[in-house]
Structure formats: structure tokens, C-alpha cells
Design a protein around this motif. Sequence first.
Motif, PDB file in Angstrom:
ATOM      1  N   LYS A 227      10.954  49.429 -40.436  1.00 17.62           N
ATOM      2  CA  LYS A 227      11.838  50.329 -39.701  1.00 17.62           C
ATOM      3  C   LYS A 227      11.060  51.510 -39.149  1.00 17.62           C
ATOM      4  O   LYS A 227      11.201  51.888 -37.988  1.00 17.62           O
ATOM      5  N   GLU A 228      10.234  52.099 -39.976  1.00 13.21           N
ATOM      6  CA  GLU A 228       9.458  53.261 -39.550  1.00 13.21           C
ATOM      7  C   GLU A 228       8.415  52.871 -38.502  1.00 13.21           C
ATOM      8  O   GLU A 228       8.143  53.616 -37.570  1.00 13.21           O
ATOM      9  N   PHE A 229       7.819  51.710 -38.702  1.00 11.82           N
ATOM     10  CA  PHE A 229       6.815  51.194 -37.779  1.00 11.82           C
ATOM     11  C   PHE A 229       7.394  51.069 -36.366  1.00 11.82           C
ATOM     12  O   PHE A 229       6.845  51.580 -35.393  1.00 11.82           O
ATOM     13  N   ASN A 230       8.546  50.407 -36.252  1.00  8.39           N
ATOM     14  CA  ASN A 230       9.196  50.246 -34.953  1.00  8.39           C
ATOM     15  C   ASN A 230       9.649  51.587 -34.391  1.00  8.39           C
ATOM     16  O   ASN A 230       9.539  51.849 -33.191  1.00  8.39           O
ATOM     17  N   ASN A 231      10.147  52.448 -35.264  1.00  4.36           N
ATOM     18  CA  ASN A 231      10.613  53.758 -34.832  1.00  4.36           C
ATOM     19  C   ASN A 231       9.474  54.571 -34.229  1.00  4.36           C
ATOM     20  O   ASN A 231       9.620  55.198 -33.171  1.00  4.36           O
ATOM     21  N   GLU A 232       8.331  54.558 -34.881  1.00  3.21           N
ATOM     22  CA  GLU A 232       7.183  55.325 -34.394  1.00  3.21           C
ATOM     23  C   GLU A 232       6.699  54.791 -33.049  1.00  3.21           C
ATOM     24  O   GLU A 232       6.383  55.557 -32.139  1.00  3.21           O
ATOM     25  N   ALA A 233       6.663  53.474 -32.903  1.00  2.00           N
ATOM     26  CA  ALA A 233       6.205  52.887 -31.642  1.00  2.00           C
ATOM     27  C   ALA A 233       7.126  53.255 -30.491  1.00  2.00           C
ATOM     28  O   ALA A 233       6.670  53.602 -29.398  1.00  2.00           O
TER      29      ALA A 233
ATOM     30  N   ARG B 200      14.424  64.576 -26.352  1.00  2.00           N
ATOM     31  CA  ARG B 200      14.210  65.553 -27.411  1.00  2.00           C
ATOM     32  C   ARG B 200      14.023  64.836 -28.740  1.00  2.00           C
ATOM     33  O   ARG B 200      14.810  63.979 -29.127  1.00  2.00           O
ATOM     34  N   ILE B 201      12.974  65.200 -29.461  1.00  2.00           N
ATOM     35  CA  ILE B 201      12.610  64.522 -30.703  1.00  2.00           C
ATOM     36  C   ILE B 201      12.533  65.534 -31.841  1.00  2.00           C
ATOM     37  O   ILE B 201      11.904  66.581 -31.710  1.00  2.00           O
ATOM     38  N   ILE B 202      13.186  65.206 -32.961  1.00  2.00           N
ATOM     39  CA  ILE B 202      13.013  65.957 -34.201  1.00  2.00           C
ATOM     40  C   ILE B 202      12.041  65.168 -35.071  1.00  2.00           C
ATOM     41  O   ILE B 202      12.282  64.003 -35.379  1.00  2.00           O
ATOM     42  N   HIS B 203      10.954  65.792 -35.464  1.00  2.00           N
ATOM     43  CA  HIS B 203       9.922  65.075 -36.214  1.00  2.00           C
ATOM     44  C   HIS B 203      10.377  64.750 -37.632  1.00  2.00           C
ATOM     45  O   HIS B 203      10.139  63.666 -38.139  1.00  2.00           O
ATOM     46  N   ARG B 204      10.990  65.689 -38.325  1.00  2.00           N
ATOM     47  CA  ARG B 204      11.533  65.567 -39.672  1.00  2.00           C
ATOM     48  C   ARG B 204      10.497  65.607 -40.800  1.00  2.00           C
ATOM     49  O   ARG B 204      10.874  65.657 -41.979  1.00  2.00           O
ATOM     50  N   ASP B 205       9.227  65.596 -40.490  1.00  4.77           N
ATOM     51  CA  ASP B 205       8.248  65.589 -41.582  1.00  4.77           C
ATOM     52  C   ASP B 205       6.991  66.369 -41.204  1.00  4.77           C
ATOM     53  O   ASP B 205       5.868  65.900 -41.394  1.00  4.77           O
ATOM     54  N   ILE B 206       7.194  67.559 -40.647  1.00  8.05           N
ATOM     55  CA  ILE B 206       6.065  68.429 -40.338  1.00  8.05           C
ATOM     56  C   ILE B 206       5.487  68.961 -41.638  1.00  8.05           C
ATOM     57  O   ILE B 206       6.177  69.594 -42.444  1.00  8.05           O
ATOM     58  N   LYS B 207       4.216  68.673 -41.862  1.00 14.34           N
ATOM     59  CA  LYS B 207       3.518  69.124 -43.067  1.00 14.34           C
ATOM     60  C   LYS B 207       2.018  69.029 -42.813  1.00 14.34           C
ATOM     61  O   LYS B 207       1.574  68.449 -41.810  1.00 14.34           O
ATOM     62  N   ALA B 208       1.240  69.600 -43.727  1.00 13.15           N
ATOM     63  CA  ALA B 208      -0.206  69.675 -43.519  1.00 13.15           C
ATOM     64  C   ALA B 208      -0.851  68.307 -43.390  1.00 13.15           C
ATOM     65  O   ALA B 208      -1.766  68.119 -42.581  1.00 13.15           O
TER      66      ALA B 208
ATOM     67  N   PRO C 295      -5.385  70.605 -33.140  1.00 13.76           N
ATOM     68  CA  PRO C 295      -4.421  69.934 -34.021  1.00 13.76           C
ATOM     69  C   PRO C 295      -3.550  68.945 -33.269  1.00 13.76           C
ATOM     70  O   PRO C 295      -3.163  69.182 -32.122  1.00 13.76           O
ATOM     71  N   LYS C 296      -3.234  67.841 -33.940  1.00  8.83           N
ATOM     72  CA  LYS C 296      -2.386  66.814 -33.338  1.00  8.83           C
ATOM     73  C   LYS C 296      -1.318  66.393 -34.352  1.00  8.83           C
ATOM     74  O   LYS C 296      -1.642  65.979 -35.461  1.00  8.83           O
ATOM     75  N   ILE C 297      -0.069  66.521 -33.948  1.00 10.30           N
ATOM     76  CA  ILE C 297       1.041  66.120 -34.808  1.00 10.30           C
ATOM     77  C   ILE C 297       1.065  64.598 -34.892  1.00 10.30           C
ATOM     78  O   ILE C 297       1.010  63.908 -33.875  1.00 10.30           O
ATOM     79  N   ALA C 298       1.147  64.072 -36.101  1.00 13.81           N
ATOM     80  CA  ALA C 298       1.099  62.620 -36.302  1.00 13.81           C
ATOM     81  C   ALA C 298       2.259  62.166 -37.183  1.00 13.81           C
ATOM     82  O   ALA C 298       3.018  62.976 -37.706  1.00 13.81           O
ATOM     83  N   ASP C 299       2.383  60.864 -37.336  1.00  9.66           N
ATOM     84  CA  ASP C 299       3.359  60.187 -38.181  1.00  9.66           C
ATOM     85  C   ASP C 299       4.794  60.451 -37.727  1.00  9.66           C
ATOM     86  O   ASP C 299       5.456  61.367 -38.204  1.00  9.66           O
ATOM     87  N   PHE C 300       5.272  59.611 -36.835  1.00 14.85           N
ATOM     88  CA  PHE C 300       6.633  59.734 -36.300  1.00 14.85           C
ATOM     89  C   PHE C 300       7.565  58.675 -36.882  1.00 14.85           C
ATOM     90  O   PHE C 300       8.582  58.351 -36.297  1.00 14.85           O
ATOM     91  N   GLY C 301       7.221  58.153 -38.058  1.00 12.75           N
ATOM     92  CA  GLY C 301       8.046  57.124 -38.669  1.00 12.75           C
ATOM     93  C   GLY C 301       9.441  57.592 -39.027  1.00 12.75           C
ATOM     94  O   GLY C 301      10.385  56.805 -39.063  1.00 12.75           O
ATOM     95  N   MET C 302       9.611  58.879 -39.314  1.00 11.46           N
ATOM     96  CA  MET C 302      10.923  59.401 -39.681  1.00 11.46           C
ATOM     97  C   MET C 302      11.571  60.208 -38.559  1.00 11.46           C
ATOM     98  O   MET C 302      12.640  60.785 -38.737  1.00 11.46           O
ATOM     99  N   ALA C 303      10.924  60.294 -37.408  1.00 13.08           N
ATOM    100  CA  ALA C 303      11.437  61.121 -36.318  1.00 13.08           C
ATOM    101  C   ALA C 303      12.755  60.572 -35.782  1.00 13.08           C
ATOM    102  O   ALA C 303      13.058  59.387 -35.908  1.00 13.08           O
ATOM    103  N   ARG C 304      13.538  61.466 -35.151  1.00 13.24           N
ATOM    104  CA  ARG C 304      14.829  61.089 -34.599  1.00 13.24           C
ATOM    105  C   ARG C 304      14.994  61.658 -33.193  1.00 13.24           C
ATOM    106  O   ARG C 304      14.558  62.779 -32.923  1.00 13.24           O
ATOM    107  N   LEU C 305      15.608  60.865 -32.318  1.00 12.95           N
ATOM    108  CA  LEU C 305      16.027  61.395 -31.035  1.00 12.95           C
ATOM    109  C   LEU C 305      17.173  62.361 -31.272  1.00 12.95           C
ATOM    110  O   LEU C 305      18.024  62.135 -32.130  1.00 12.95           O
ATOM    111  N   TYR C 306      17.202  63.432 -30.487  1.00 18.96           N
ATOM    112  CA  TYR C 306      18.179  64.496 -30.686  1.00 18.96           C
ATOM    113  C   TYR C 306      19.025  64.638 -29.433  1.00 18.96           C
ATOM    114  O   TYR C 306      18.509  65.016 -28.376  1.00 18.96           O
ATOM    115  N   PRO C 307      20.334  64.313 -29.501  1.00 17.18           N
ATOM    116  CA  PRO C 307      21.179  64.377 -28.304  1.00 17.18           C
ATOM    117  C   PRO C 307      21.188  65.772 -27.687  1.00 17.18           C
ATOM    118  O   PRO C 307      21.319  66.775 -28.391  1.00 17.18           O
TER     119      PRO C 307
END
Length: 437
Positions: A90-96, A168-176, A187-199
Motif C-alpha cells: 500500500k505504501e509502495f504504490n502510494n509513494e509512487a 496539495r500533499i500532507i507528508h504525515r511523517d516529517i522527521k530527521a 536537504p531533501k524530504i523523503a519517504d512518502f509512503g504515508m503521505a495523503r492528498l489534501y482536498p
Amino acid sequence: MTKSKSFLYYLVKPFKHKSTRESQDEELEQIAAQEQKIFKIETLISATKNFHPDNKLGEGGYGPVFKGKLEDGREIAVKKLSQSSKQGKKEFNNEAKLLARVQHRNVVNLLGYCGNPEKLLVYEYVVHESLDKLLFKNKEVLDWKRRYDIIRGVARGLLYLHEDSHDRIIHRDIKASNILLDEKWIPKIADFGMARLYPEDQTHINTRVAGTNGYMAPEYVMHGTLSVKADVYSFGVLILELISGQKNSTFNPDPEYQNLLDWAYKLYKKGKSLEILESKLASSADPDQVSASIQIGLLCTQSDPKQRPTMRNVCIMLTKKPGTLDEPNRPGIPGTRYRRSHRPATSSSTAGTSGASSSHSSTATATATATATNTSTTMAASTTYRSAFVAPHSRSSAAGSSGQGGSHSVPHRNPRGPVYIDSRSDPHGKRPMENQD
């Protein structure tokens, strides 16, 4: 249907209603084909030397990640989906899907996708280690200038995701551990497996809680209320970690302080905010930049999400002196509630500046009604490994928050609370998480 409309249809469709695994795979294939991001399996086998163990960079909830080199000389990181990972799929497809059209200097670049016979995501290879490895273990390379540049770069990346990307995207897991650093320390924000589109037409959405201990906003942990202000809160925690060199989830210098945020706020109120700065940075740090960054970090972590600034206002505030910023209220801590008390409205210090908005929202006063700390006892420890894509005070007017985040109404409480069903690591860092929506 035109190409652009077709792409948007296939990108948004999975978030409007659930579809079968087969249709999701077909949608992902079409996205990759339309964006010319398809890699042949033979190409990736050659680039990684048949996924040789010597090229393995990390292991996470998805599966292993390998370093590779294409025939044109580009270095890549290949994320390989484990055949036994259901949650990872699920996360894999979401990130792609989310990264298919995301292009920004401060967001990791998805180069492409391979769906047959295995599922593989192909990223740019980021040379330096992830931020958590450098910030909490190998601190010598991060002087103040680099830390301040990281703060500004992550802020610009989040602004892009929240306001300037195609959706619009909410990342949901911003961390070091989800901030990677390239050869120029960008710096580059990575890992969008938990991200959500935001209406665009909603102030918040309700969703199951999934994130990392110490970075999640209290309204999200307690009620599942997700808005861009949840990312703002996580960013505020990251700022204070960069300044102090301390990790919020493991911070415990004195029983007087609940966590890093509480410690920083109390020192700030005593006029001793510079004591938050990691001692080794004293000789290289700009006191004005440090003071302003601390104040911004506290503004971002305020209990009431409507009191937090937007990322656009954060970027503006990073160009200003500390005396021109608003006075922060007590930070929000999961397990506590807040009440709103009204104060006279003041004109925004960013009034008249493009993209800024006035702050006329009410003061949030935190009142502890629970003894819960920011550490959840339900979280299981994850194994550690190398990061995925890396090589061996005065009151004044505010840069106020807009009404984009937060809600006056409190959604129904999740009866299970912030319980994590799965406890896995992802290729960018540890992440206990719950099953996705």
C-alpha cells in the motif's frame, strides 16, 4: 481525455474510493508510462549487479534498498518491494503515485518505476547520510550554517508540497530520518509512503493515526484530525532538534520537563532561549538566527493548530528578526487538551508581504488533563540499519496562520487511541505505523 487530464484522473482516483489491487497496479503503470518513468527490470539488474549484497543500502518495511549505477553514469537507489509485505504494498504504490509529478529541489526525486516482474521504485542516489544519523550520532559535520540551511530547505520543500505542487500533499511523517542530504548538503524530504492528498476545499480530513513517536501533532494523535498543520507541528519539532542536538522522543534531562518542546518553551519564557543551542555550535552560530529559529519552532508546535503558521508564513519568518515575530503559546503535547481564550487581534508582521496573512486567531492555553507523555508504550522497537539512499522576547504582531489548518469542531475520538498495529522500519528511518486508510 487529454494526457494531463488523464494523468490527474489516475492520480486522484485511488484517494476518492478504494479499488482492487489489480486496478491500482494498472493505474500506477499508466502513470509511469505517461511520465516516461518506466525502467526495464534488465536495466536495474545490470545497475545493481543483480542486487548484489554489497550494494545493499538498507532494509525496511517495504523490503531492501540497493545502490546502482545506470549506463549514462547516474547513481540510483532502488527500493525493492518484499513479496511478503502487504502493508508495504500500500505504501509502495502510494509513494509512487504521489511522487510521479513532484519535482522540487528539496524533495527526493523519483526517477522511475518497474512493475514487472517485480515492483521497484528508482530514486536519485543521495550521497550523505540521513539527517538523524548526522544530527544524533556524527554531529561534527553539522555546524550552525548547515543546520540553518537545512531548516530553510525543509521549509521550502513543505511549502511546495502544501501549496505549490500539482496536488496539495500532507507528508504525515516529517522527521530527521526522512530528511536526506545530497553532496551539497541540500536537504531533501523523503519517504512518502504515508503521505495523503489534501482536498483544496477542506480545512482538515479525518484518518487513522500513523506516524512517528515525538513528531505527531496532538490533535492528530488524539482525534485523527489531519491537516497541513500536522506537518507544521512536525517541522517545529525538527527545528528544535536541529538547534539542540537532542531527540524529542528520548529527551529526559529532568523530571520537570515533559519533553524537548516543554524544556525549550520554559527556557524561552525565562529569557534563556540561547541555552537551548547545542554547546558545540556556540562559536559558529548567529545569535539572531538561533533566537528566531527557536521562536519559529515554538510557534509551529503550539497546541492549537489554528495558532500555528502556514509553511508560507514560516518561510517569510525565517527572513525576519526574532523581535518581529509573534509570542508563542505553550506547545501541544499528545495526551493534553487545550482551551481557546480570546485576545485582542493584532496586525500581522507580514502584512503587505506576498503570500502572508494576518493573524486574528485566538490564544491557545494548554491545560494538562492527562499524565500521558509523548512516549507511547505501545510502540515496539524497530531494528536499526543504514539509511536507504545514503553512502557507506517581546510581544509584537505575528506572521499569523491562515485558516487552512485546524477545525473548531472536534471529530469523534478514535476509541483505540494512538495504537500502532504494525511496527516496522522504513528505508528512511524507524517508523511504527498503523494500517493505512
